[in-house]
Design a protein around this motif. Sequence first.
Motif, short mmCIF file in Angstrom:
data_model
loop_
_atom_site.label_atom_id
_atom_site.label_comp_id
_atom_site.label_asym_id
_atom_site.label_seq_id
_atom_site.Cartn_x
_atom_site.Cartn_y
_atom_site.Cartn_z
N ASP A 54 55.82 16.24 17.76
CA ASP A 54 54.38 16.00 17.65
C ASP A 54 54.04 14.54 17.97
N MET A 55 54.86 13.62 17.53
CA MET A 55 54.61 12.20 17.79
C MET A 55 54.70 11.90 19.28
N ALA A 56 55.69 12.49 19.94
CA ALA A 56 55.83 12.29 21.39
C ALA A 56 54.64 12.88 22.13
N ARG A 57 54.17 14.04 21.65
CA ARG A 57 52.98 14.67 22.26
C ARG A 57 51.77 13.77 22.12
N ASP A 58 51.58 13.21 20.93
CA ASP A 58 50.41 12.37 20.68
C ASP A 58 50.42 11.12 21.55
N ARG A 59 51.61 10.55 21.77
CA ARG A 59 51.71 9.37 22.64
C ARG A 59 51.32 9.72 24.07
N ALA A 60 51.80 10.87 24.52
CA ALA A 60 51.47 11.30 25.88
C ALA A 60 49.99 11.59 26.02
N LEU A 61 49.40 12.22 25.00
CA LEU A 61 47.97 12.51 25.03
C LEU A 61 47.15 11.22 25.02
N GLU A 62 47.59 10.26 24.22
CA GLU A 62 46.87 8.99 24.12
C GLU A 62 46.80 8.28 25.46
N ARG A 103 49.78 19.32 26.25
CA ARG A 103 49.73 20.15 25.03
C ARG A 103 50.61 21.40 25.19
N ALA A 104 50.52 22.02 26.36
CA ALA A 104 51.31 23.24 26.59
C ALA A 104 52.80 22.92 26.59
N LYS A 105 53.17 21.81 27.23
CA LYS A 105 54.59 21.45 27.32
C LYS A 105 55.19 21.19 25.94
N TYR A 106 54.53 20.39 25.15
CA TYR A 106 55.10 20.06 23.84
C TYR A 106 55.03 21.23 22.88
N GLN A 107 54.06 22.12 23.05
CA GLN A 107 54.04 23.32 22.24
C GLN A 107 55.23 24.21 22.58
#
Length: 207
Positions: free
Chosen positions: A113-121, A191-195
């Motif tokens: 989740d943390m890696a996803r949030d960094r990518a989204l940011e 989002r799809a990738k990290y999910q």
Amino acid sequence: MGFERTLLICCALWLGLTEMAAATGGSSGKLYRWVDGKGHVHYGDTLPANAGVRGSEELGRTGQVMKRTESEEERKARRAAEAEAARIKKEKDEQNRLDQALLATYSSEKEIDMARDRALEFHQMAIQSTQIRMSQVTAKQKEVTERALGITKGNGRPPPYLQRQIDANQTELDSLNQTIKSHQDALVEVRAKYQADKERYRRLTGK
């Protein structure tokens, strides 16, 4: 007399079979069986040129199959099966590599989740900065357009230097819009990738 007659018949049959074997196997010492294009079975000591199309068999002295040559259809089917097996193996090897990398990268779902949030940011900040630039160019475009209208009074095209500015601003606005769309699409993909990574992690770890 009945026994003697039977013995003579057996000897004659044996001699006939011996002569047939000599006639068919005398040249190469081998006997082949193949099927022609009409489905008829043939035997002989040499194979016709087109025997490979439907396949053939090399027979031993007692008629057993010593060697078999695939037909063209069988070869195609075998090659297709081998190619499919290779494709499946390649996919499994690649999935195994990805699984190992996933387990080596994360030790919990929280880290995913943390890696996803960094990518989204990253993409969200890119959108915000692009929107700021778009507002600046939009204001500039409005100013230039008003100047052009003031000169032409709404009749005819503006002077070339103003038209160039209008065209340049519009080109930049189109590019900025495309940049925003690109980052918005990237947000969906992230989002799809990290999910998917999270769900795979759960299956691999049993959590």
